[in-house]
Design a protein around this motif. Structure first.
Motif, PDB file in Angstrom:
ATOM      1  N   VAL A   1       0.845  -1.271   0.051  1.00  0.00           N
ATOM      2  CA  VAL A   1       0.012   0.043   0.015  1.00  0.00           C
ATOM      3  C   VAL A   1       0.959   1.139  -0.089  1.00  0.00           C
ATOM      4  O   VAL A   1       0.776   2.162  -0.677  1.00  0.00           O
ATOM      5  N   ALA A   2       1.908   1.260   0.909  1.00  0.00           N
ATOM      6  CA  ALA A   2       2.799   2.425   0.942  1.00  0.00           C
ATOM      7  C   ALA A   2       3.723   2.648  -0.377  1.00  0.00           C
ATOM      8  O   ALA A   2       3.615   3.785  -0.985  1.00  0.00           O
ATOM      9  N   THR A   3       3.790   1.518  -1.166  1.00  0.00           N
ATOM     10  CA  THR A   3       4.580   1.587  -2.593  1.00  0.00           C
ATOM     11  C   THR A   3       3.315   2.165  -3.694  1.00  0.00           C
ATOM     12  O   THR A   3       3.641   3.208  -4.367  1.00  0.00           O
TER      13      THR A   3
ATOM     14  N   LEU B   1       1.116   4.205  -2.907  1.00  0.00           N
ATOM     15  CA  LEU B   1       0.969   5.735  -2.602  1.00  0.00           C
ATOM     16  C   LEU B   1       2.000   6.320  -3.158  1.00  0.00           C
ATOM     17  O   LEU B   1       1.799   7.589  -3.655  1.00  0.00           O
ATOM     18  N   TRP B   2       3.436   5.831  -3.081  1.00  0.00           N
ATOM     19  CA  TRP B   2       4.307   6.505  -3.445  1.00  0.00           C
ATOM     20  C   TRP B   2       4.114   6.541  -5.171  1.00  0.00           C
ATOM     21  O   TRP B   2       4.443   7.789  -5.910  1.00  0.00           O
TER      22      TRP B   2
ATOM     23  N   ILE C   1       1.041   6.831  -6.773  1.00  0.00           N
ATOM     24  CA  ILE C   1       0.247   7.679  -6.671  1.00  0.00           C
ATOM     25  C   ILE C   1       0.781   9.278  -6.620  1.00  0.00           C
ATOM     26  O   ILE C   1       0.372  10.234  -7.244  1.00  0.00           O
ATOM     27  N   SER C   2       1.721   9.234  -6.030  1.00  0.00           N
ATOM     28  CA  SER C   2       2.399  10.442  -5.416  1.00  0.00           C
ATOM     29  C   SER C   2       2.964  11.297  -6.900  1.00  0.00           C
ATOM     30  O   SER C   2       3.109  12.455  -6.872  1.00  0.00           O
TER      31      SER C   2
ATOM     32  N   ALA D   1       1.032  14.138  -7.988  1.00  0.00           N
ATOM     33  CA  ALA D   1       0.950  15.424  -7.060  1.00  0.00           C
ATOM     34  C   ALA D   1       1.936  16.528  -7.673  1.00  0.00           C
ATOM     35  O   ALA D   1       2.739  16.270  -8.487  1.00  0.00           O
TER      36      ALA D   1
ATOM     37  N   THR E   1       2.823  19.166  -6.027  1.00  0.00           N
ATOM     38  CA  THR E   1       4.056  19.627  -5.225  1.00  0.00           C
ATOM     39  C   THR E   1       5.194  18.464  -5.308  1.00  0.00           C
ATOM     40  O   THR E   1       5.002  17.339  -5.584  1.00  0.00           O
TER      41      THR E   1
ATOM     42  N   ALA F   1       8.760  15.539  -1.952  1.00  0.00           N
ATOM     43  CA  ALA F   1       9.213  13.915  -1.677  1.00  0.00           C
ATOM     44  C   ALA F   1      10.839  13.813  -1.485  1.00  0.00           C
ATOM     45  O   ALA F   1      11.546  14.524  -2.181  1.00  0.00           O
TER      46      ALA F   1
ATOM     47  N   ALA G   1      12.629  11.449  -2.214  1.00  0.00           N
ATOM     48  CA  ALA G   1      13.249  10.562  -3.324  1.00  0.00           C
ATOM     49  C   ALA G   1      12.688  11.045  -4.449  1.00  0.00           C
ATOM     50  O   ALA G   1      11.717  11.768  -5.012  1.00  0.00           O
TER      51      ALA G   1
ATOM     52  N   ILE H   1       8.896   3.582   3.006  1.00  0.00           N
ATOM     53  CA  ILE H   1       8.539   3.499   1.519  1.00  0.00           C
ATOM     54  C   ILE H   1       7.543   4.956   1.619  1.00  0.00           C
ATOM     55  O   ILE H   1       8.105   5.852   0.465  1.00  0.00           O
TER      56      ILE H   1
ATOM     57  N   ARG I   1       9.064   8.529   0.596  1.00  0.00           N
ATOM     58  CA  ARG I   1       9.280   8.796  -0.777  1.00  0.00           C
ATOM     59  C   ARG I   1       8.550   9.462  -1.292  1.00  0.00           C
ATOM     60  O   ARG I   1       8.844   9.738  -2.460  1.00  0.00           O
ATOM     61  N   GLY I   2       7.082   9.466  -1.096  1.00  0.00           N
ATOM     62  CA  GLY I   2       6.042  10.095  -1.816  1.00  0.00           C
ATOM     63  C   GLY I   2       5.876  11.471  -1.157  1.00  0.00           C
ATOM     64  O   GLY I   2       6.540  11.961  -0.300  1.00  0.00           O
TER      65      GLY I   2
ATOM     66  N   THR J   1      -0.418  13.158  -0.244  1.00  0.00           N
ATOM     67  CA  THR J   1      -1.066  12.102  -0.890  1.00  0.00           C
ATOM     68  C   THR J   1      -1.091  10.850   0.007  1.00  0.00           C
ATOM     69  O   THR J   1      -1.887  10.191   0.049  1.00  0.00           O
TER      70      THR J   1
ATOM     71  N   PHE K   1      -3.110   6.753   3.115  1.00  0.00           N
ATOM     72  CA  PHE K   1      -3.288   5.831   4.349  1.00  0.00           C
ATOM     73  C   PHE K   1      -4.507   5.966   5.065  1.00  0.00           C
ATOM     74  O   PHE K   1      -5.059   4.921   5.736  1.00  0.00           O
TER      75      PHE K   1
END
Lengths: 77, 427
Positions: free
Chosen positions: A26-28, A30-31, A33-34, A37, A39, A42, A44, B157, B160-161, B165, B170
């Motif tokens: 799920v975190a991946t 969201l990364w 989906i980011s 964005a 803005t 981030a 990375a 993780i 990094r985003g 968002t 979450f």
């Protein structure tokens, strides 16, 4: 005293594997989906929009499969 | 079916109801704290999923009805005594807002009642230790380790985003993970009541030994726990969601996912876990997994003390109740009357301070009222908005900072202090 150590170990390993996998996926997602964005705060390097969408789709599908497999084991077997 | 058996079945369903509102926090506290769900929506959703979960498995019910105590040596009056002990302990801990284990209370009540009526030989020590006590002791640790690992990797993780968002994502994911816990809670906890009712029916010969619960028992237990859950135990929701640590949405998601995984996998193998302890362990683990996240060990210590007390306290009350109710019909009626009076008294105490947004905003919230009567839907909701508004990922915040924490520090470290301010901000 009959202690089911094997079953207890199975609970620990299954829980650890399932929970870490789902949260990481799920975190991946969201990364990924980011990438859409506007803005750019981030930490990375950002993915391209297309790549981000693909990462999110694959990750969310994998997370859903992990959860569905768990239900299948509990209900069907 | 005799009057006593009907009374025991009804008492078991009352216990199931108290189990529901006592444990609403397990499923929904972190989601409410992070703003993922509104309080009322959360408890109704949890209630519905509790009912669905009750139909998933009967393994835990079989553990309770077929091995905990020697069903040939006890009577419905003994089970009645055990249930009384469990209900009273649940109500007392709900009044003070502490998330104790309904399962420990039930097992303690049953063990104490059986011991005083039929002696220690009627307790299947091997099953109690292997399938109940050991998992109960280990489960918070396992849940804590799993949640810590999941939180750590989730933050690694997520940082990094994009912050906004990932926080929103979450929060949405928490709706799913909280629903999983509600489902798991229905599966695990409703089965305990199913097991007790089945045990009662076995003791009077209405069912053969080692029977699975009949469908009407599954349905009744599912409905009772769902109704209790939908009522909402706001005090314990507040403790679990706000007073152990300030939970952010990635932590809440990790804690809920870890809890659901532990509870569902255990229920599948017939282990009668305490969902309260699993969720509390996971919340602590997720708090420790976020490096900047403060853990209020004083609150955690109080919870642990109550965990240790639960089984013996319920056992003593259960033993006393069983001893009286085993004297005959008069004894059973007396115990029933005492249960009603004490329960009404506890409810009356809980209503001394009106629960409304206006009252909560005006009340002086401090150490004297920790876990007491000022916690309601309005409080939880207000605290929620405050938490959600300032929720950040650790990369964007200074270490040790947490929403509402500064005000708490100024007032002797009590985390409830400062929440009226959060409510005002939310308004």
């Amino acid at each position: 005293m009959a202690v089911h150590w094997g079953s207890l170990l199975a609970v620990f390993l299954v829980s650890l594997g399932a929970a870490v996998a789902v949260v990481a996926l799920v975190a991946t997602a969201l990364w990924g989906i980011s990438a859409r964005a506007v803005t750019a705060d981030a930490a990375a390097p950002r993915l391209s929009r297309r790549m981000g969408a693909a990462v999110a789709a694959v990750s969310l599908t994998a997370a859903a499969l992990v959860v569905l497999f768990g239900f299948w084991v509990i209900i069907v077997r | 079916m005799s009057t006593l058996v009907i009374a025991v079945v009804l008492t078991a369903l009352v216990f199931d109801f108290t189990n529901g509102f006592h444990d609403t926090a397990n499923a929904m506290a972190t989601s409410i704290a992070t703003g993922a769900l509104r309080p009322r929506v959360a408890v109704v959703l949890a209630g519905v999923l509790n009912l669905v979960g009750a139909f998933l498995s009967v393994e835990v019910a079989l553990t309770i009805s077929g091995g905990l105590v020697d069903e040939a040596r006890i009577t419905p009056a003994v089970i009645f005594g055990g249930l009384v002990g469990a209900i009273l302990w649940n109500l007392v801990t709900w009044l003070v807002g502490l998330p104790s284990s309904s399962s420990h209370a039930l097992f303690g009540g049953l063990i104490g009642a059986t011991w005083v009526f039929a002696g220690s030989g009627a307790i299947n020590v091997s099953t109690v230790a292997g399938k109940v006590l050991l998992p109960l002791a280990l489960s918070p640790v396992v849940a804590g380790v799993v949640a810590l690992s999941a939180t750590w990797i989730g933050y690694r993780i997520a940082t990094r985003g994009d912050r906004r968002t990932t926080t929103r994502g979450f929060q949405r994911a928490q709706i799913v993970s909280a629903s999983m816990i509600a489902l798991a809670h229905g599966t695990n906890d409703a089965q305990k009541t199913m097991g007790v009712i089945t045990l009662t029916l076995i003791t009077v010969g209405l069912l053969p030994a080692h029977s699975a619960p009949p469908l009407w028992v599954v349905l009744a237990a599912g409905l009772a726990i769902a109704a209790g859950t939908a009522t909402g135990g706001w005090r314990i929701i507040h403790t679990l969601g706000r007073r152990i640590s300030d939970i952010e949405s990635p932590q809440g998601f990790a804690a809920e996912t870890a809890s659901a995984a532990v509870i569902l996998s255990s229920a599948h193998l017939g282990f009668a876990l305490s969902t309260t302890q699993v969720v509390s362990g996971a919340v602590l683990g997720s708090a420790a997994g976020r490096r900047a996240g403060p853990v209020r060990w004083r609150v955690a210590g109080r919870m642990a003390a109550v965990w240790l007390l639960t089984l013996p306290a319920a056992a003593v009350v259960g033993a006393l109740a069983a001893w009286v109710s085993a004297r005959g019909t008069g004894g059973t009626v007396l115990v029933g009357a005492v249960l009603v009076v004490v329960s009404a008294g506890i409810y009356g105490l809980s209503r001394r301070t009106p629960v409304s947004a206006a009252t909560v905003g005006a009340a002086t919230v401090g150490a004297a009222t920790v876990g007491a009567a000022t916690v309601g839907a309005a409080t939880v909701g207000a605290a929620t908005v405050g938490a959600a508004t300032v929720s950040e990922l650790p990369a964007q915040r200074s270490p040790g900072h947490a929403p509402g924490n500064s005000a708490a520090a100024e007032h002797g470290g009590d985390p409830q202090v400062g929440q009226p301010a959060a409510a005002a901000r939310a308004a």
